[in-house]
Motif scaffolding. Structure first.
Motif, PDB file in Angstrom:
ATOM      1  N   SER A   1      -6.712  -5.512  -5.604  1.00  0.00           N
ATOM      2  CA  SER A   1      -6.023  -4.237  -5.792  1.00  0.00           C
ATOM      3  C   SER A   1      -4.520  -4.451  -5.730  1.00  0.00           C
ATOM      4  O   SER A   1      -3.948  -4.586  -4.640  1.00  0.00           O
ATOM      5  CB  SER A   1      -6.443  -3.234  -4.709  1.00  0.00           C
ATOM      6  OG  SER A   1      -5.661  -2.053  -4.804  1.00  0.00           O
ATOM      7  N   PRO A   2      -3.853  -4.492  -6.870  1.00  0.00           N
ATOM      8  CA  PRO A   2      -2.395  -4.673  -6.871  1.00  0.00           C
ATOM      9  C   PRO A   2      -1.658  -3.609  -6.066  1.00  0.00           C
ATOM     10  O   PRO A   2      -0.652  -3.898  -5.427  1.00  0.00           O
ATOM     11  CB  PRO A   2      -2.034  -4.594  -8.361  1.00  0.00           C
ATOM     12  CG  PRO A   2      -3.292  -5.009  -9.065  1.00  0.00           C
ATOM     13  CD  PRO A   2      -4.410  -4.471  -8.231  1.00  0.00           C
ATOM     14  N   LEU A   3      -2.183  -2.354  -6.072  1.00  0.00           N
ATOM     15  CA  LEU A   3      -1.517  -1.280  -5.340  1.00  0.00           C
ATOM     16  C   LEU A   3      -1.531  -1.548  -3.838  1.00  0.00           C
ATOM     17  O   LEU A   3      -0.499  -1.466  -3.162  1.00  0.00           O
ATOM     18  CB  LEU A   3      -2.206   0.060  -5.637  1.00  0.00           C
ATOM     19  CG  LEU A   3      -1.695   1.258  -4.809  1.00  0.00           C
ATOM     20  CD1 LEU A   3      -0.206   1.495  -5.070  1.00  0.00           C
ATOM     21  CD2 LEU A   3      -2.514   2.516  -5.115  1.00  0.00           C
ATOM     22  N   ILE A   4      -2.718  -1.885  -3.318  1.00  0.00           N
ATOM     23  CA  ILE A   4      -2.819  -2.156  -1.875  1.00  0.00           C
ATOM     24  C   ILE A   4      -2.060  -3.440  -1.525  1.00  0.00           C
ATOM     25  O   ILE A   4      -1.489  -3.554  -0.433  1.00  0.00           O
ATOM     26  CB  ILE A   4      -4.300  -2.245  -1.453  1.00  0.00           C
ATOM     27  CG1 ILE A   4      -4.951  -0.869  -1.617  1.00  0.00           C
ATOM     28  CG2 ILE A   4      -4.428  -2.729  -0.013  1.00  0.00           C
ATOM     29  CD1 ILE A   4      -6.390  -0.822  -1.206  1.00  0.00           C
ATOM     30  N   ALA A   5      -2.049  -4.407  -2.438  1.00  0.00           N
ATOM     31  CA  ALA A   5      -1.278  -5.632  -2.196  1.00  0.00           C
ATOM     32  C   ALA A   5       0.190  -5.291  -2.005  1.00  0.00           C
ATOM     33  O   ALA A   5       0.847  -5.809  -1.092  1.00  0.00           O
ATOM     34  CB  ALA A   5      -1.447  -6.596  -3.369  1.00  0.00           C
ATOM     35  N   LEU A   6       0.679  -4.381  -2.840  1.00  0.00           N
ATOM     36  CA  LEU A   6       2.081  -3.987  -2.722  1.00  0.00           C
ATOM     37  C   LEU A   6       2.346  -3.309  -1.392  1.00  0.00           C
ATOM     38  O   LEU A   6       3.347  -3.589  -0.721  1.00  0.00           O
ATOM     39  CB  LEU A   6       2.440  -3.038  -3.880  1.00  0.00           C
ATOM     40  CG  LEU A   6       3.909  -2.617  -3.995  1.00  0.00           C
ATOM     41  CD1 LEU A   6       4.789  -3.828  -4.242  1.00  0.00           C
ATOM     42  CD2 LEU A   6       4.078  -1.586  -5.097  1.00  0.00           C
ATOM     43  N   LEU A   7       1.403  -2.442  -0.964  1.00  0.00           N
ATOM     44  CA  LEU A   7       1.563  -1.741   0.308  1.00  0.00           C
ATOM     45  C   LEU A   7       1.468  -2.714   1.492  1.00  0.00           C
ATOM     46  O   LEU A   7       2.222  -2.622   2.455  1.00  0.00           O
ATOM     47  CB  LEU A   7       0.500  -0.641   0.435  1.00  0.00           C
ATOM     48  CG  LEU A   7       0.621   0.516  -0.571  1.00  0.00           C
ATOM     49  CD1 LEU A   7      -0.587   1.439  -0.460  1.00  0.00           C
ATOM     50  CD2 LEU A   7       1.905   1.301  -0.323  1.00  0.00           C
ATOM     51  N   ALA A   8       0.517  -3.638   1.398  1.00  0.00           N
ATOM     52  CA  ALA A   8       0.305  -4.579   2.501  1.00  0.00           C
ATOM     53  C   ALA A   8       1.495  -5.521   2.661  1.00  0.00           C
ATOM     54  O   ALA A   8       1.824  -5.938   3.775  1.00  0.00           O
ATOM     55  CB  ALA A   8      -0.970  -5.374   2.280  1.00  0.00           C
ATOM     56  N   PHE A   9       2.138  -5.864   1.527  1.00  0.00           N
ATOM     57  CA  PHE A   9       3.256  -6.808   1.579  1.00  0.00           C
ATOM     58  C   PHE A   9       4.582  -6.126   1.915  1.00  0.00           C
ATOM     59  O   PHE A   9       5.588  -6.814   2.119  1.00  0.00           O
ATOM     60  CB  PHE A   9       3.386  -7.541   0.242  1.00  0.00           C
ATOM     61  CG  PHE A   9       2.588  -8.811   0.174  1.00  0.00           C
ATOM     62  CD1 PHE A   9       3.167 -10.040   0.432  1.00  0.00           C
ATOM     63  CD2 PHE A   9       1.234  -8.767  -0.114  1.00  0.00           C
ATOM     64  CE1 PHE A   9       2.427 -11.196   0.395  1.00  0.00           C
ATOM     65  CE2 PHE A   9       0.483  -9.931  -0.160  1.00  0.00           C
ATOM     66  CZ  PHE A   9       1.082 -11.161   0.104  1.00  0.00           C
ATOM     67  N   THR A  10       4.587  -4.804   1.995  1.00  0.00           N
ATOM     68  CA  THR A  10       5.827  -4.089   2.292  1.00  0.00           C
ATOM     69  C   THR A  10       6.470  -4.548   3.603  1.00  0.00           C
ATOM     70  O   THR A  10       7.698  -4.731   3.676  1.00  0.00           O
ATOM     71  CB  THR A  10       5.576  -2.567   2.327  1.00  0.00           C
ATOM     72  OG1 THR A  10       5.110  -2.154   1.044  1.00  0.00           O
ATOM     73  CG2 THR A  10       6.853  -1.817   2.671  1.00  0.00           C
ATOM     74  N   PRO A  11       5.692  -4.756   4.695  1.00  0.00           N
ATOM     75  CA  PRO A  11       6.339  -5.182   5.958  1.00  0.00           C
ATOM     76  C   PRO A  11       6.814  -6.638   5.960  1.00  0.00           C
ATOM     77  O   PRO A  11       7.558  -7.029   6.859  1.00  0.00           O
ATOM     78  CB  PRO A  11       5.239  -5.000   7.010  1.00  0.00           C
ATOM     79  CG  PRO A  11       4.170  -4.203   6.353  1.00  0.00           C
ATOM     80  CD  PRO A  11       4.265  -4.498   4.894  1.00  0.00           C
ATOM     81  N   VAL A  12       6.361  -7.450   4.973  1.00  0.00           N
ATOM     82  CA  VAL A  12       6.663  -8.880   5.016  1.00  0.00           C
ATOM     83  C   VAL A  12       8.170  -9.146   5.031  1.00  0.00           C
ATOM     84  O   VAL A  12       8.657  -9.933   5.867  1.00  0.00           O
ATOM     85  CB  VAL A  12       5.970  -9.631   3.861  1.00  0.00           C
ATOM     86  CG1 VAL A  12       6.464 -11.082   3.780  1.00  0.00           C
ATOM     87  CG2 VAL A  12       4.464  -9.610   4.071  1.00  0.00           C
ATOM     88  N   PRO A  13       8.966  -8.535   4.131  1.00  0.00           N
ATOM     89  CA  PRO A  13      10.420  -8.786   4.195  1.00  0.00           C
ATOM     90  C   PRO A  13      11.018  -8.385   5.547  1.00  0.00           C
ATOM     91  O   PRO A  13      11.900  -9.073   6.062  1.00  0.00           O
ATOM     92  CB  PRO A  13      10.979  -7.911   3.063  1.00  0.00           C
ATOM     93  CG  PRO A  13       9.837  -7.747   2.122  1.00  0.00           C
ATOM     94  CD  PRO A  13       8.612  -7.679   2.983  1.00  0.00           C
ATOM     95  N   LEU A  14      10.501  -7.264   6.121  1.00  0.00           N
ATOM     96  CA  LEU A  14      11.006  -6.824   7.418  1.00  0.00           C
ATOM     97  C   LEU A  14      10.674  -7.851   8.498  1.00  0.00           C
ATOM     98  O   LEU A  14      11.511  -8.161   9.360  1.00  0.00           O
ATOM     99  CB  LEU A  14      10.395  -5.472   7.776  1.00  0.00           C
ATOM    100  CG  LEU A  14      10.759  -4.931   9.176  1.00  0.00           C
ATOM    101  CD1 LEU A  14      12.267  -4.703   9.281  1.00  0.00           C
ATOM    102  CD2 LEU A  14       9.991  -3.638   9.462  1.00  0.00           C
ATOM    103  N   ILE A  15       9.446  -8.396   8.441  1.00  0.00           N
ATOM    104  CA  ILE A  15       9.034  -9.382   9.441  1.00  0.00           C
ATOM    105  C   ILE A  15       9.878 -10.646   9.311  1.00  0.00           C
ATOM    106  O   ILE A  15      10.345 -11.206  10.315  1.00  0.00           O
ATOM    107  CB  ILE A  15       7.535  -9.703   9.293  1.00  0.00           C
ATOM    108  CG1 ILE A  15       6.699  -8.458   9.631  1.00  0.00           C
ATOM    109  CG2 ILE A  15       7.134 -10.866  10.182  1.00  0.00           C
ATOM    110  CD1 ILE A  15       5.227  -8.602   9.323  1.00  0.00           C
TER     111      ILE A  15
END
Length: 625
Positions: free
Chosen positions: A198-212
């Motif tokens: 699911s590209p949409l959920i992938a985008l949502l799941a990866f949202t915190p990665v830059p912050l982390i």
């Protein structure tokens, strides 16, 4: 005026700080990458091991992620049964599908365990082997460096590089390298699964990665200086402890125990406070990152659940995404620690490799040996040398020492006497002129052959921890007991050795601390004599001993001086009255030379110093020092 970041040509303070932080971070990262490249060049003989260890880390991580995927597939089997994904692989009944998944899970767990064992074995053995080789190579290189290098570097600094820095690199290779690789693999592999399902959920799941990732660097940048301060404070504490333990006799004699305890307590409290500040910052990282992970997990959990209820997302795929979200994000919480470990290791690597790249100025360029038998004729021909740091040295020295004769060098401290000895041993090379032994320039003789022909007894005696036997035999490791005893007798050391309960096997302690100064000096002389060198150099060998020991050493020298060339540096003129030739050096130049009687008759500097030492004049009347 613009309300942006710039007001005319001027940069706001907060913008300057922000840009400075980014520049420092970028510079630090660049330096670390360069250090890693240098380390890989050094470790080219280990490339197969590095590749094997890296491959095992990658495979282990892929196996580690697989069970979460199988859980989602199992949910798919339970929900869709004959219409599941596994059914398309010709396993028609749900029972068969579950059994296949169970078998597959078994082999995945076995594979994960096997490759975890392999990567730990490979990385840890690599860490041990590489740190041992680095330390050995660094030590062997340092041994070849010039004396000028050691005079500009503290032994503590060098020990820190060869011990602490090497250990820092070992700690990174032992665990940090694998952690860094597996974080990268987890992000790539889990990200690939997410985008497939699911590209949409992938985008949502990866949202915190830059912050982390930003948080990891932010906390590292904040905590780094604090931990540097901690390391400085622990260094101060160790220094205070070391100094106090070394000076325990002085502390006791001045009844200063309570005072020193308070001083230590103050340093210790400073260390505790520095640690408290660092802990306060580092402890905040995990809770903050945990909240970022929660955002990604809730996005996957909520949006994915809605999509599964609507039928736009397979229930099994939803299970995979939920389980993999934490598998994706949670390892990133350790990123700050891994990055910190990496940065420290690369900083240590730079120091180690910089030390390995220090140029050896006095090169051993020849394989030629001294012609045998060595007569021991020494010639200084127009020799000039100046130390870069102080400008002191010698100027246009011309001296000839016939083989088998005794030359004494006298003069004030810093006049250049010891410099001539260092030039003879090729600790330095003269800027002008040359030093010859038996007519051969020392630059054209191998360092081994040159230094084997010279026995050195210095004012500051260094004995190695071990037995008296080992310290005497250091001059000739293959010496038998008869030779050791003979050297001890010649050096007037056998009487006190024989009186010790363990004799030659008596431990001398660290730096010879269990022996008196006179005993250490006699052992040093025996160590030089067992080489049977044609040239014997005594650099203030009797300056720190009592009259009895001085008399004993003098008797030794009179016996051994008949068969070899002896060059003596002395302040006590009574020890050199029998020398064949005495040379007075002043400010790097020869100002007087002759026998003891001739120099007294000349009534110059030597005669003035002789009168002071024999009580015939006041010390301030002399110019020798």
């Amino acid at each position: 005026m613009s309300s942006g970041n710039f007001h005319g040509p001027y940069l706001r303070l907060q913008d300057f700080v922000a840009y400075s932080d980014r520049y420092i971070l970028l510079t630090s990262t660049t330096h670390s990458v360069q250090a890693l490249a240098r380390l890989l060049r050094y470790a080219k003989g280990y490339r197969r091991r590095i590749l094997a260890a890296t491959a095992c880390s990658i495979i282990n991580k892929l196996f580690d992620i697989a069970p979460e995927i199988l859980i989602g597939v199992a949910i798919d089997v339970v929900v869709n049964k004959e219409d599941s994904f596994v059914a398309r692989l010709n396993f028609t009944t749900p029972e068969e599908q579950i059994l296949v998944l169970a078998i597959l899970t078994f082999f995945i767990w076995v594979g994960e365990s096997l490759f975890e064992y392999l990567y730990k074995i490979l990385w840890r053995n690599l860490a041990q082997r590489l740190q041992a080789d680095l330390r050995q190579d660094t030590y062997e290189h340092v041994q070849q460096l010039d004396m000028s290098f050691f005079e500009s570097k503290s032994s503590g600094h060098l020990v820190a590089i060869m011990n602490d820095d090497v250990n820092q690199l070992e700690r990174f290779l032992d665990g940090g390298a694998n952690a860094l690789i597996q974080v990268g693999v987890a992000v790539i592999a889990v990200g690939a699964v997410f985008f497939i399902l699911s590209p949409l959920i992938a985008l949502l799941a990866f949202t915190p990665v830059p912050l982390i990732i930003w948080g990891a660097f932010f906390f590292q940048r904040k905590a780094g200086p604090l931990y540097n301060d901690v390391r400085e404070k622990v260094g101060d504490l160790a220094s205070r402890l070391g100094n106090n333990l070394s000076g325990i006799a002085t502390i006791k004699s001045f009844t200063a125990e309570a005072r020193e305890a308070e001083r230590l307590k103050a340093v210790s409290e400073t260390y505790v406070e520095a640690n408290r500040r660092a802990i306060r910052v580092s402890s905040a990282f995990i809770p903050v990152i945990r909240m970022a992970i929660l955002v990604g997990f809730l996005a996957t959990f909520t949006i994915g659940g809605m999509m599964a209820l609507q039928g736009s997302l397979n229930v099994g795929a939803y299970g995979v995404l939920v389980f993999l979200t934490q598998r994706l994000l949670w390892p990133l919480t350790g990123l700050a620690e891994v990055i910190d470990l990496f940065e420290r290791a690369m900083a240590s690597t730079r120091r180690i490799l910089d030390l390995l790249e220090v140029t050896v100025e006095v090169q051993d360029v020849s394989n030629r040996s001294l012609a045998t038998p060595v007569r021991g004729e020494v010639h200084f021909q127009g020799v000039s040398f100046r130390y870069a740091s102080s400008g002191a040295g010698v100027e246009n020295i011309n001296l000839s020492v016939p083989g088998g004769s005794t030359l004494a060098l006298v003069g004030a401290t810093g006049s250049g006497k010891s410099t001539l000895i260092k030039l003879l041993l090729r600790f330095y090379d003269p800027h002008e002129g040359q030093v010859c032994i038996d007519g051969q320039p020392v630059r054209e003789i191998s360092l081994y052959s040159l230094r084997q022909a010279i026995g050195l007894v210095s004012q500051e005696v260094y004995l190695f921890e071990g037995s008296i036997r080992n310290n005497i035999a250091y001059g000739r490791p293959d010496a038998d007991e008869e030779s050791i005893i003979k050297a001890a007798i010649t050096a007037e050391a056998w009487n006190f050795i024989h009186a010790l309960p363990q004799g030659l096997d008596t431990p001398v302690g660290e730096r010879g601390v269990r022996l008196s100064g006179g005993q250490r000096q006699r052992l040093s002389l025996a160590r030089a004599l067992i080489k049977n060198p044609p040239i014997l150099v005594l650099d203030e060998a009797t300056s720190a001993v009592d009259n009895e020991t001085e008399a004993a050493i003098q008797r030794s020298l009179q016996r051994i001086g008949h068969d070899r060339t002896v060059i003596m540096i002395a302040h006590r003129l009574s020890t050199i009255v029998y020398a064949d030739r005495i040379v007075v050096i002043h400010q790097g130049r020869v100002i007087e030379h002759g026998t003891h009687a001739e120099l007294l008759e000349a009534n110059g500097r030597y005669a003035a110093q002789w009168r002071v030492q024999t009580g015939l004049a006041k010390a301030e009347d002399t110019l020798l020092g």
